[in-house]
Design an enzyme around this catalytic site. Structure first.
Site, PDB file in Angstrom:
ATOM      1  CG  HIS A 123      -1.844   0.927   1.375  1.00 13.36           C
ATOM      2  ND1 HIS A 123      -1.682   2.408   1.702  1.00 13.36           N
ATOM      3  CD2 HIS A 123      -3.278   0.987   1.038  1.00 13.36           C
ATOM      4  CE1 HIS A 123      -2.857   2.971   1.660  1.00 13.36           C
ATOM      5  NE2 HIS A 123      -3.751   2.185   1.381  1.00 13.36           N
TER       6      HIS A 123
ATOM      7  CG  ASP B 285       0.374  -1.975   6.389  1.00 10.80           C
ATOM      8  OD1 ASP B 285      -0.409  -2.100   7.460  1.00 10.80           O
ATOM      9  OD2 ASP B 285       0.162  -1.402   5.281  1.00 10.80           O
TER      10      ASP B 285
ATOM     11  CD  GLN C 114      -6.523  -4.728   4.053  1.00 16.02           C
ATOM     12  OE1 GLN C 114      -7.527  -5.397   4.003  1.00 16.02           O
ATOM     13  NE2 GLN C 114      -6.697  -3.377   3.656  1.00 16.02           N
TER      14      GLN C 114
ATOM     15  CE  LYS D 296      -7.244  -0.478   5.740  1.00 16.68           C
ATOM     16  NZ  LYS D 296      -8.094  -0.100   4.549  1.00 16.68           N
TER      17      LYS D 296
ATOM     18  CB  CYS E 195      -3.600   3.334  -1.617  1.00 19.07           C
ATOM     19  SG  CYS E 195      -4.680   4.606  -1.292  1.00 19.07           S
TER      20      CYS E 195
END
Length: 429
Positions: A143, A220, A223, A246, A387
């Site tokens: 991302h 990261d 997700q 999220k 993104c």
């Protein structure tokens, strides 16, 4: 499309989906024209259960005050709720210490916070000293939030940015691991799970190499944390970033987890109230972690809401959520593969894969796909480069349509998506 077309199955992946859907008021909304909402955009932002909405409303109505600075009842109650949220999040991700959980406004800020520590002249810790000849390693599937901060670091320090490529199947290509991560590497920062491909990356071989050469490693996890059990101790990395919106929580709140000894070695990211110990006109000393990194009035109600989201996800069960999404993803992969001219961008199996499926339709721009799905069927998907423009350039496409699933989705909704895509093809036939 009638209500029976998207009626929830009784259960899937051991979840009572019909009961769960009742917790999310927006899912019962009727769109203009009498369309039902089919929400397949949770990788962008998840919907919120009534438990989170009510908790935030109750805090605003009965307990709101600024935190850490008021001795009155409201200030004490608000501080207790804010810090209780930190405790919940620490437990949720297996953090050894609550002081290792830092509230940010999103995952982007969390990653920028870490990037700011590198090459900072006030930081004398060798692990964060970056200059010409040093290297930063990311991947081609990131991302923008995990690309641009490292580009900025390279620009201001003269370091070199390098990256793992992505295979045609949408997996991280680690065949050149030893040549890519070397004694010149200062930090490796990659996605735990891709927001486009759905790929869940294997951390252990990359971490082992980083440790071998003395580099730090960041994930990261925006997700992954919402969709599977994540334990930072088991992962073994140095930093993990994720975001609240999220994972059934509100926007405006994110989390950085970091090893305490590293956080203590890092300089403050922002200056202001609450992050200080003492201030003189010519110098300041700083509060201990985590407050050293939380300057000013924080997102109080948002943190309380994220704590409620963690409570909600824990009550459902992260293993059950993961199993349910695996069922949905398998159903989607099977059904979408049968559509002529549809190309899935990413792994074709559910092995090491999350519930995000991105695709193209031959001869039809994703923007047109998304518009018709919404206008005719009430199906919300994401279109564009999500993104992650470098990843789309790697696959030679400007954009994709992305359907992403969560605990409240059903196989019937995926079937509705498939019918909608057939309709899109007829429109452009």
């Amino acid at each position: 499309m009638t209500s029976s077309d998207v009626r929830p199955a009784a259960s899937a992946g051991s979840l009572d989906v019909e009961r769960i859907r009742k917790d999310f008021p927006i899912l019962s909304r009727e769109l203009p024209g009498g369309r039902e909402l089919v929400y397949l955009d949770s990788a962008n932002s998840s919907q919120k259960p009534i438990q989170v909405i009510d908790t935030m409303r109750e805090h605003l109505m009965s307990h709101y005050g600024n935190v850490g600075r008021a001795l009155h009842v409201l200030g004490s109650e608000s501080t207790e709720a804010y810090e209780s949220a930190r405790d919940k999040i620490a437990a949720f991700v297996g953090a050894p210490s609550r002081e290792e959980v830092i509230f940010t406004k999103n995952a982007s800020e969390a990653i920028n916070l870490v990037a700011y520590a590198f090459g900072n002249p006030v930081n004398t810790d060798e692990r964060f000293r970056v200059g010409p000849g040093d290297e930063i390693v990311i991947s081609e599937m990131e991302h923008h939030s995990n690309i641009v901060p490292w580009q900025l670091l390279a620009q201001r320090t003269g370091a070199t940015l390098r990256w793992f490529p992505v295979t045609d199947e949408g997996r991280l290509d680690v065949s050149g691991l030893e040549e890519l991560v070397t004694e010149r590497t200062k930090i490796v920062s990659i996605a735990h799970q891709s927001n486009v491909l759905g790929t869940v990356n294997s951390v252990s071989p990359i971490l082992a190499r980083a440790r071998e050469v003395g580099a730090l490693m960041m994930l990261d996890a925006s997700q992954s944390v919402p969709h599977q059990a994540v334990d930072v101790r088991e992962l073994g990395v140095d930093f993990v970033a994720f975001t609240g919106h999220k994972m059934t929580g509100p926007s405006g709140i994110g989390v950085l987890w970091g090893r305490r000894e590293l956080l203590e070695a890092m300089p403050p990211f922002l200056g202001g109230g609450e992050m200080i110990e003492a201030v003189w006109m010519d110098r300041s000393t700083y509060a201990p972690v985590p407050h050293k990194f939380e300057a000013g009035t924080p997102p109080i109600v948002e943190a309380v809401g994220l704590g409620a989201a963690v409570d909600y996800l824990t009550s459902v069960g992260m293993d059950q959520i993961k199993a349910h999404e695996r069922t949905l993803t398998q159903h989607a992969l099977d059904a979408l593969t049968e559509i002529p001219g549809l190309r899935i961008i990413g792994p074709r199996t559910v092995v090491a894969r999350g519930g995000t499926v991105s695709f193209t339709l031959e001869g039809i721009h994703p923007h047109d796909v998304g518009q018709i799905l919404d206008d005719v069927y009430g199906i919300a998907v994401r279109v564009g480069h999500h993104c992650a423009r470098p990843l789309h350039l790697r696959f030679g496409i400007p954009a994709t349509t992305r359907a992403s699933f969560y605990l409240y989705n059903t196989t019937a909704e995926i079937d509705a998506l498939v019918r909608g895509l057939h309709h899109v093809q007829k429109v452009f036939g």
